[in-house]
Scaffold this motif. Structure first.
Motif, PDB file in Angstrom:
ATOM      1  N   PHE A 581      16.174  19.736   9.304  1.00  0.00           N
ATOM      2  CA  PHE A 581      15.322  20.532  10.193  1.00  0.00           C
ATOM      3  C   PHE A 581      16.164  21.394  11.127  1.00  0.00           C
ATOM      4  N   TYR A 582      17.176  20.811  11.735  1.00  0.00           N
ATOM      5  CA  TYR A 582      18.010  21.559  12.681  1.00  0.00           C
ATOM      6  C   TYR A 582      18.768  22.683  11.973  1.00  0.00           C
ATOM      7  N   CYS A 583      19.348  22.388  10.806  1.00  0.00           N
ATOM      8  CA  CYS A 583      20.096  23.403  10.068  1.00  0.00           C
ATOM      9  C   CYS A 583      19.206  24.581   9.696  1.00  0.00           C
ATOM     10  N   ARG A 584      17.983  24.297   9.332  1.00  0.00           N
ATOM     11  CA  ARG A 584      17.067  25.348   8.879  1.00  0.00           C
ATOM     12  C   ARG A 584      16.699  26.323   9.987  1.00  0.00           C
ATOM     13  N   TYR A 585      16.378  25.800  11.169  1.00  0.00           N
ATOM     14  CA  TYR A 585      15.697  26.634  12.148  1.00  0.00           C
ATOM     15  C   TYR A 585      16.413  26.800  13.493  1.00  0.00           C
ATOM     16  N   LEU A 586      17.356  25.925  13.824  1.00  0.00           N
ATOM     17  CA  LEU A 586      17.893  25.944  15.183  1.00  0.00           C
ATOM     18  C   LEU A 586      19.392  26.180  15.286  1.00  0.00           C
ATOM     19  N   CYS A 587      20.143  25.973  14.214  1.00  0.00           N
ATOM     20  CA  CYS A 587      21.608  25.929  14.330  1.00  0.00           C
ATOM     21  C   CYS A 587      22.220  27.321  14.526  1.00  0.00           C
ATOM     22  N   PRO A 588      22.770  27.622  15.712  1.00  0.00           N
ATOM     23  CA  PRO A 588      23.408  28.929  15.915  1.00  0.00           C
ATOM     24  C   PRO A 588      24.711  29.068  15.134  1.00  0.00           C
ATOM     25  N   LEU A 589      25.400  27.957  14.896  1.00  0.00           N
ATOM     26  CA  LEU A 589      26.630  28.030  14.103  1.00  0.00           C
ATOM     27  C   LEU A 589      26.316  28.457  12.674  1.00  0.00           C
ATOM     28  N   GLY A 590      25.276  27.865  12.085  1.00  0.00           N
ATOM     29  CA  GLY A 590      24.878  28.258  10.741  1.00  0.00           C
ATOM     30  C   GLY A 590      24.493  29.722  10.674  1.00  0.00           C
ATOM     31  N   ALA A 591      23.818  30.210  11.732  1.00  0.00           N
ATOM     32  CA  ALA A 591      23.460  31.633  11.778  1.00  0.00           C
ATOM     33  C   ALA A 591      24.706  32.497  11.858  1.00  0.00           C
ATOM     34  N   GLY A 592      25.672  32.053  12.667  1.00  0.00           N
ATOM     35  CA  GLY A 592      26.909  32.812  12.780  1.00  0.00           C
ATOM     36  C   GLY A 592      27.690  32.860  11.487  1.00  0.00           C
ATOM     37  N   LEU A 593      27.679  31.757  10.729  1.00  0.00           N
ATOM     38  CA  LEU A 593      28.400  31.723   9.449  1.00  0.00           C
ATOM     39  C   LEU A 593      27.671  32.533   8.383  1.00  0.00           C
ATOM     40  N   ALA A 594      26.355  32.646   8.509  1.00  0.00           N
ATOM     41  CA  ALA A 594      25.595  33.385   7.496  1.00  0.00           C
ATOM     42  C   ALA A 594      25.908  34.873   7.511  1.00  0.00           C
ATOM     43  N   ILE A 595      26.326  35.384   8.672  1.00  0.00           N
ATOM     44  CA  ILE A 595      26.584  36.828   8.781  1.00  0.00           C
ATOM     45  C   ILE A 595      27.803  37.237   7.956  1.00  0.00           C
ATOM     46  N   PRO A 596      28.999  36.628   8.145  1.00  0.00           N
ATOM     47  CA  PRO A 596      30.134  37.006   7.291  1.00  0.00           C
ATOM     48  C   PRO A 596      29.979  36.534   5.850  1.00  0.00           C
ATOM     49  N   ALA A 597      29.063  35.576   5.597  1.00  0.00           N
ATOM     50  CA  ALA A 597      28.857  35.107   4.224  1.00  0.00           C
ATOM     51  C   ALA A 597      28.294  36.204   3.333  1.00  0.00           C
ATOM     52  N   LYS A 598      27.842  37.303   3.947  1.00  0.00           N
ATOM     53  CA  LYS A 598      27.390  38.449   3.155  1.00  0.00           C
ATOM     54  C   LYS A 598      28.524  39.020   2.309  1.00  0.00           C
ATOM     55  N   LEU A 599      29.776  38.706   2.688  1.00  0.00           N
ATOM     56  CA  LEU A 599      30.943  39.221   1.967  1.00  0.00           C
ATOM     57  C   LEU A 599      31.280  38.382   0.735  1.00  0.00           C
ATOM     58  N   LYS A 600      30.476  37.391   0.426  1.00  0.00           N
ATOM     59  CA  LYS A 600      30.736  36.507  -0.714  1.00  0.00           C
ATOM     60  C   LYS A 600      30.957  37.331  -1.984  1.00  0.00           C
ATOM     61  N   ILE A 601      32.057  37.026  -2.700  1.00  0.00           N
ATOM     62  CA  ILE A 601      32.430  37.841  -3.857  1.00  0.00           C
ATOM     63  C   ILE A 601      32.124  37.165  -5.191  1.00  0.00           C
ATOM     64  N   PHE A 602      31.719  35.895  -5.180  1.00  0.00           N
ATOM     65  CA  PHE A 602      31.362  35.197  -6.413  1.00  0.00           C
ATOM     66  C   PHE A 602      29.926  34.691  -6.319  1.00  0.00           C
ATOM     67  N   ASP A 603      29.306  34.534  -7.462  1.00  0.00           N
ATOM     68  CA  ASP A 603      27.958  33.959  -7.515  1.00  0.00           C
ATOM     69  C   ASP A 603      28.003  32.784  -8.488  1.00  0.00           C
ATOM     70  N   TRP A 604      28.221  31.599  -7.928  1.00  0.00           N
ATOM     71  CA  TRP A 604      28.444  30.412  -8.748  1.00  0.00           C
ATOM     72  C   TRP A 604      27.137  29.727  -9.150  1.00  0.00           C
ATOM     73  N   LEU A 605      26.055  30.013  -8.456  1.00  0.00           N
ATOM     74  CA  LEU A 605      24.786  29.351  -8.728  1.00  0.00           C
ATOM     75  C   LEU A 605      24.007  30.163  -9.762  1.00  0.00           C
ATOM     76  N   HIS A 606      23.684  29.528 -10.872  1.00  0.00           N
ATOM     77  CA  HIS A 606      23.065  30.234 -11.991  1.00  0.00           C
ATOM     78  C   HIS A 606      21.544  30.230 -11.872  1.00  0.00           C
ATOM     79  N   ARG A 607      20.942  31.256 -12.430  1.00  0.00           N
ATOM     80  CA  ARG A 607      19.499  31.389 -12.551  1.00  0.00           C
ATOM     81  C   ARG A 607      19.173  31.821 -13.985  1.00  0.00           C
ATOM     82  N   ARG A 608      17.989  31.452 -14.434  1.00  0.00           N
ATOM     83  CA  ARG A 608      17.514  31.901 -15.743  1.00  0.00           C
ATOM     84  C   ARG A 608      16.454  32.987 -15.548  1.00  0.00           C
TER      85      ARG A 608
END
Length: 670
Positions: A581-608
């Motif tokens: 619950f906290y990670c989903r809606y309240l964590c400012p650290l997670g929000a801060g990490l999500a911003i530079p995560a836009k630079l992710k260069i690989f996509d390891w999680l597959h979809r069909r």
């Protein structure tokens, strides 16, 4: 006790770290009185400002110096973990022991760790009585670094000891060590030549013509300069600040790495000491520095061009270069700078001539005793076992993520690895090593970038440094889920308690997608608010950062006042019904990490192609709601648990695989 402050009528040039108004750091009557009482002094005292060399104040009684006072910010330029100045006034008598240590100001993020200003003040005063004349490491009467404020108090300790030793060295109480990087006195070009701070040699056209006989284009003999070159180590402010000016000198010294020193090479004449080939090869092949059996040629990375010297009486120089000498060159030992001139020959190989310039650092610019190891090295030595544990854990996590294809095809193996690693993150990283990252560290990093970044500050805490390093690398490879989903101790605690709740049959609450997405706004708003507020008031920002329960649950191990414990209990209680619950809606650290995560260069999680169209099973099973209605994975919310990959590869769960298994197999003709 009466006190008088005497200030010089004309201020001399300031040493490198003087950037604050003196009235902000000068000791007041109460401070000097308290320091003097430690020596048993009563009666009239006077305090005199010293600007030349190492700045500070001398405490006088009846014309006799009874103590010296220095500011850690003014002498050492000490910056805290917050990126803001740390200032401690330190008093040292002629006997060489610290008789006073007063914390003047700090902006350290210790409030969020349950550590008060009184605790920090008491820690600083614990240095009173320390003998600066003792051999480094011989006197063990030093206050222990405060747990949970390792970086801040470690930097304070290093700052106090370095300032005290520098002050004692400058006042002749103890001998110095290595290159004097603090003393400053005005000097002209000729003064620097006279004291040996710069060495020079001149080669005339006549001498060069003789040495380069056989050149295709012969030189015309004359008394003109073929090459007039000067060289010297300029780390000492007396040399560097006078030659380059304070601003340029600060930039040169600030760019040096650990163990490096700045070597100035300046020349005039027909021959260039740099040439132009280095722009293609990256190596200054004309320049060689020799010291014993060590030979070194500078590269483009070691070079800084200086356009003009700050001294009015300096000669009209054609080229001025500063090179960063590597740590393997000892600046206190004699060395030789060689400049090679090459000319095409009329026939046969090229003709060459080498100009040799011996240089030795003069005694006035050196200190006789080597300084202690930097604090960050001491901390890495003391915590090498902690660092090794973290290294093993991040290496294991890297292996898990790289081998996800194999692991996610084995649901039972994945489940055991997942829960086992989360338990290790909570118990080992969190409760054992206090390896909990925080938005406070993000704020400190941002302020450090703006106020003067120093690697040494962040290297002081090995566990946190290794975690941040792996997290930064993980953001490029996998996204924020590397830390949030695997290495965050509080995140691990939430998932483990939720797993236990599920095992006990606690019914989970499914948050509607429309509400779920709107609640994301809270953590991003909180992150921006903390960062923005820190530029107005770091104290207020740290109070707002109490929205993180990490300090109560991990850093302080639930030993805190009941309102904080209640806050953690509410969050963990909500997590029993809504996973993370906290990670989903309240964590400012997670929000801060999500911003530079836009630079992710690989996509390891597959979809069909069928995901989100024919099947929405992964969406319903994603415990953090990171998969939308059309099957896309939102990297800002994904914690990289790999649950969706397990579902996709499980023939007993994935409808697509079930359909394929039921499809008739094509008959093969005999």
């Amino acid at each position: 006790m009466a006190l008088a402050l005497f200030w010089p009528l004309a201020a001399t040039a300031q040493p490198p770290f003087v950037g604050e108004a003196r009235q902000d750091i000068a000791p007041d009557l109460a401070t000097v009185t308290r320091f003097a009482r430690t020596l048993g002094l009563t009666g009239q005292l006077s305090v005199q400002r010293i600007d030349t060399g190492v700045p500070g104040w001398s405490v006088l009684q009846e014309g006799r110096t009874v103590a010296h006072i220095g500011s850690s910010w003014e002498i050492s330029g000490s910056l805290g973990y917050s990126g803001h100045p740390l200032d401690v006034l330190i008093a040292v008598p002629p006997e060489g022991r610290i008789i006073g240590a007063q914390l003047v100001r700090h902006n350290e993020p210790v409030l969020t760790l349950g550590i008060s200003d009184d605790d920090i003040t008491a820690y600083v005063q614990g240095f009173i009585g320390y003998d600066l004349t003792a051999r480094t490491g011989a006197d063990t009467r030093l206050p222990d670094i405060i747990s949970r404020a390792t970086v801040s108090t470690g930097v304070l300790r290093d700052s106090i000891l370095r300032t005290g030793r520098t002050l004692a060295m400058a006042r002749g109480i103890i001998p110095g060590g290595g290159v004097d990087r603090v003393s400053f006195r005005p000097a002209t070009w000729q003064d620097l030549l006279d004291q040996g701070a710069l060495a020079g040699v001149r080669v005339s056209m006549t001498t060069a013509a003789q040495a380069l006989q056989g050149a295709k284009v012969p030189l015309r003999p004359s008394d003109r300069s073929f090459l007039h070159i000067w060289a010297g180590v300029i780390d000492t402010p007396t040399v560097g600040a006078n030659l380059l000016g304070q601003s340029e000198f600060g930039r040169v010294i600030g760019a040096l790495g650990p163990g490096q020193v700045a070597l100035l090479v300046a020349s005039t004449g027909v021959q260039s000491h740099r040439g132009t080939d280095w722009k293609k090869t990256g190596v200054f092949e004309r320049i060689t520095v020799r010291q014993g059996s060590t030979t070194w040629q500078p590269t483009a990375d070691d070079y800084r061009m200086i356009r003009k010297l700050a001294l009015d009486d300096a000669p009209n120089l054609r080229e001025i270069s500063v090179f960063a000498l590597p740590a393997r060159i000892d600046p206190t030992q004699p060395l030789t700078v060689e400049i090679t001139a090459t000319r095409p020959a009329a026939s046969g190989p090229d003709v060459t001539m080498t100009t040799t310039l011996p240089y030795a650092l003069p005694p006035a610019l050196r200190m006789d005793v080597a300084p202690p190891d930097p604090l960050w090295r001491q901390m890495w030595t003391a915590k090498r076992l902690h660092a090794a544990v973290v290294a093993v854990m991040v290496a294991a996590l890297g292996g898990i993520l790289l081998a996800q294809e194999s692991i996610t095809r084995r649901p039972r193996l994945w489940r055991r690895l997942r829960l086992g690693f989360l338990a290790a993150s909570f118990l080992v990283l969190g409760m054992g090593l206090n390896g909990q990252l925080s938005v406070v560290q993000v704020v400190a990093f941002l302020h450090s970038l703006l106020n003067g970044f120093h690697w040494e500050t962040f290297l002081v805490e090995p566990v946190i440094f290794l975690l941040w390093s792996f997290t930064a690398l993980g953001l490029l490879f996998w996204g924020r889920g590397v830390y949030c989903g695997w290495l965050c101790p509080f995140g691990a605690l939430q998932e483990l308690t939720n797993a236990l709740a599920r095992r006990l049959g606690v019914r989970q609450i499914a948050v509607p997608q429309s509400v779920h997405e709107r609640l994301w706004v809270i953590k991003y708003t909180l992150f921006v608010a903390i960062v923005a507020l820190s530029f107005y008031s770091m104290t207020d920002a740290l109070i707002l950062a109490e929205a993180e329960p990490f300090k109560t649950a991990i850093s302080m191990r639930f030993i805190r006042a009941w309102p904080f414990l209640l806050f953690v209990a509410v969050i963990l209680g909500m997590g029993l019904f809504i996973e993370r619950f906290y990670c989903r809606y309240l964590c400012p650290l997670g929000a801060g990490l999500a911003i530079p995560a836009k630079l992710k260069i690989f996509d390891w999680l597959h979809r069909r192609p069928q995901c989100g169209r024919e099947c929405r099973l992964c969406e319903t099973q994603c415990t953090v709601g990171a998969i939308d209605a059309i099957g896309r994975i939102n990297p800002n919310e994904c914690v990289l648990c790999l649950r969706c990959q397990v579902t996709m590869n499980d023939g007993a769960q994935c409808p697509i695989l079930k359909r394929r298994a039921r499809a008739p197999q094509p008959q093969v003709s005999p």
